[in-house]
Scaffold this active site. Structure first.
Site, PDB file in Angstrom:
ATOM      1  CD  GLU A 240     -13.173   9.852 -33.076  1.00 23.52           C
ATOM      2  OE1 GLU A 240     -13.155   8.760 -34.053  1.00 23.52           O
ATOM      3  OE2 GLU A 240     -12.566  10.124 -31.883  1.00 23.52           O
TER       4      GLU A 240
ATOM      5  CD  GLU B  59     -16.465  11.617 -37.061  1.00 19.85           C
ATOM      6  OE1 GLU B  59     -14.918  11.132 -37.108  1.00 19.85           O
ATOM      7  OE2 GLU B  59     -16.245  12.225 -35.968  1.00 19.85           O
TER       8      GLU B  59
END
EC number: 2.4.1.300
Length: 505
Positions: free
Chosen positions: A198, A403
């Site tokens: 991320e 995720e």
């Protein structure tokens, strides 16, 4: 001014709104989805990160990372620290046994930089190498595919103090050296590498809103920053993330990939943005938001440059790639990892154009307002739409959903986990629809394998399919009903709601 999506994420971590999401999830339609509906080489797994589960922050030669230091400064809402977390450093064998019992086909974990290179570079800590060798070998012994992330928001505090971490181009070389060590030590057994987790979220949370360490933003900001520049630093940090990623990929492809035969990619927080209204202004604003939130990372990987709208709106504050850098970044992936949780609703905000450049941040450069609607935020169609977007706009790259998960309050009821089950099954069903429509999606990882230290809320929110009793020194693990459902799904068993119950480990 503070990026509204980060404020939203924080609110979603807090108990009052989590309760709303639990109620919402109970109303989700159940997807009649089966393991056999997916390709045989598709993997179902679960994930964690070193920072969030390992603990043992000062054992066997490990030195502090930025979160170890930050949590000791009392910045977490519950004043928690990373000191012990789930104690997976000492209990990895027990945890892998639980994974095996569930039937996980893959496990996504991260490697702690300061456990391998305590000083950020130079000396390699043999105890750290031994730990990850043991973890990887234990996974393989249980037939679980290791998916390793090299960096999950936890760089050495010593490098932050020395030159400012990701704000400095020096980080590119140090990260590449660290990645090289990981490839050399573990690459003969790790089939899937993710360089950075991320980077788009870290750049905003750490350097735009100042919500996460090193807490930099234009002072004072919503989080009382003492230093930073929200109009410049998030773009600079992201630029260095992308170059560090590409540099590590080049090392892997040049020195290791032919022999080790693994795959490597970058993880991106996958925003799905939808217009707040059907107005032309909100529709155009949604296109801008998608370019800023997602294209910021994905466009350089596929096209070698930032989105045009970013270059127009940010101007000279957005770093430029040289010709060589562009060629290095373009195509620097074998797959893209996507993290996805919620749909973001976008509203045009034309007044932001009047904000002085010195006071601008990411939101004002986008000229939008982003929000999450309680009750709609977990819409599974967001994942299907996101996967379709990558198929249609980025040449249908191989994708792993790294995720996707459901947060519940710290005091969750142990005899009721149907909200999480409906959430997970709904997103798996939505992902299946995307695959049937041509998306090259190859794996799904529930976030998370077990309750852990969450970066926005400490131990106040639980995402695990395995319950961890943080009030008990033994940190007792218990399978939640969602773990049992996921296990039966992977093992191709049918399960009724009455058959699902907690079990202790």
């Amino acid at each position: 001014m503070c990026p509204s999506f980060l404020v939203t994420l924080l609110l979603l971590q807090l108990s009052s709104l989590v309760v709303v999401l639990v109620v919402w999830a109970e109303q989700l339609p159940e997807f009649n989805v089966r393991r056999d509906d997916f390709p045989s080489n598709f993997v179902f797994g679960a994930g964690t990160s070193a920072l969030q589960v390992e603990g043992a922050i000062a054992e066997d030669g490990k030195t502090p990372n930025i979160w170890d230091v930050d949590s000791h400064m009392g910045h977490m809402p519950d004043k928690s620290t990373t000191d012990i977390a789930c104690d997976s450093y000492h209990r990895y064998k027990e945890d892998v046994k639980i994974m095996s019992d569930i039937g996980l086909e893959a496990y996504r974990f991260s490697i702690a930089w300061t456990r391998i290179l305590p000083y950020g570079r130079g000396f390699i800590n043999p105890k750290g190498v031994e730990y990850y060798n043991n973890l990887i070998d234990t996974l393989l012994e249980h037939g679980i595919q290791p998916h390793a992330t090299i960096y999950h928001i936890d760089h050495p505090q010593i490098l932050e103090d020395e030159y400012g971490g990701w704000l400095s181009p020096r980080m590119i070389e140090d990260f590449t050296t660290y990645a090289d060590v990981c490839f050399r030590e573990f690459g003969d057994r790790v089939s899937h590498w993710t360089t950075i987790n991320e980077p788009n979220i870290i750049s905003l949370g750490a350097y735009d809103s100042g919500q996460i360490p090193p807490h930099r933003c234009t002072p004072p900001g919503a989080y009382n920053c003492t230093a930073g520049n929200s109009s410049v630093e998030p773009y600079k940090a992201m630029h260095h993330f992308l170059l560090a990623h590409a540099s590590a990929v080049q090392i892997y492809r040049t020195k290791y990939q032919a022999k080790q035969k693994g795959l490597i990619g970058l993880n991106v927080y996958g925003f799905w943005c939808a217009p707040q209204t059907n107005s032309r202004a909100d529709i155009e604003a949604t296109k801008r938001a998608t370019a800023f939130y997602t294209g910021w990372a994905a466009d350089p990987l596929v096209f070698g440059d930032y989105p045009i709208i970013m270059k127009e709106n940010v101007g000279s504050r957005l770093p430029s790639f040289t010709k060589n850098e562009s060629e290095l970044v373009k195509g620097s992936f074998d797959f893209i990892g996507l993290n996805h949780y919620f749909v973001f609703y976008i509203q045009d905000d034309p007044e932001e154009i009047t904000t002085p450049i010195s006071l601008r941040n990411f939101d004002s450069d986008m000229r939008v307002k982003a929000s999450v609607k309680p009750g709609d935020s977990g819409d599974p169609s967001g994942l299907k739409n996101l996967l379709r977007y990558f198929k249609d706009n980025y040449g249908n790259p191989p994708v792993y959903v790294h995720e996707n998960g459901f947060g519940s309050p710290q005091n969750e009821t142990l005899d009721d986990d149907m909200g999480r089950i409906r959430y997970i099954s709904g997103y798996i069903g939505s992902m299946l629809e995307a695959i049937k429509n041509g998306s090259d999606t190859r794996g799904y990882f529930v976030w998370s394998f077990m309750d852990a230290f969450e970066i926005l809320s400490g131990y106040q929110t639980r995402y695990g399919i395995v319950h961890v009793d943080f009030d008990d020194k033994s940190l007792k693990r218990q399978l939640k009903p969602s773990a049992q459902w996921y296990s039966n799904f992977i093992k191709k068993k049918n399960t009724t709601e009455d058959e699902i119950s907690y079990s202790s480990q």
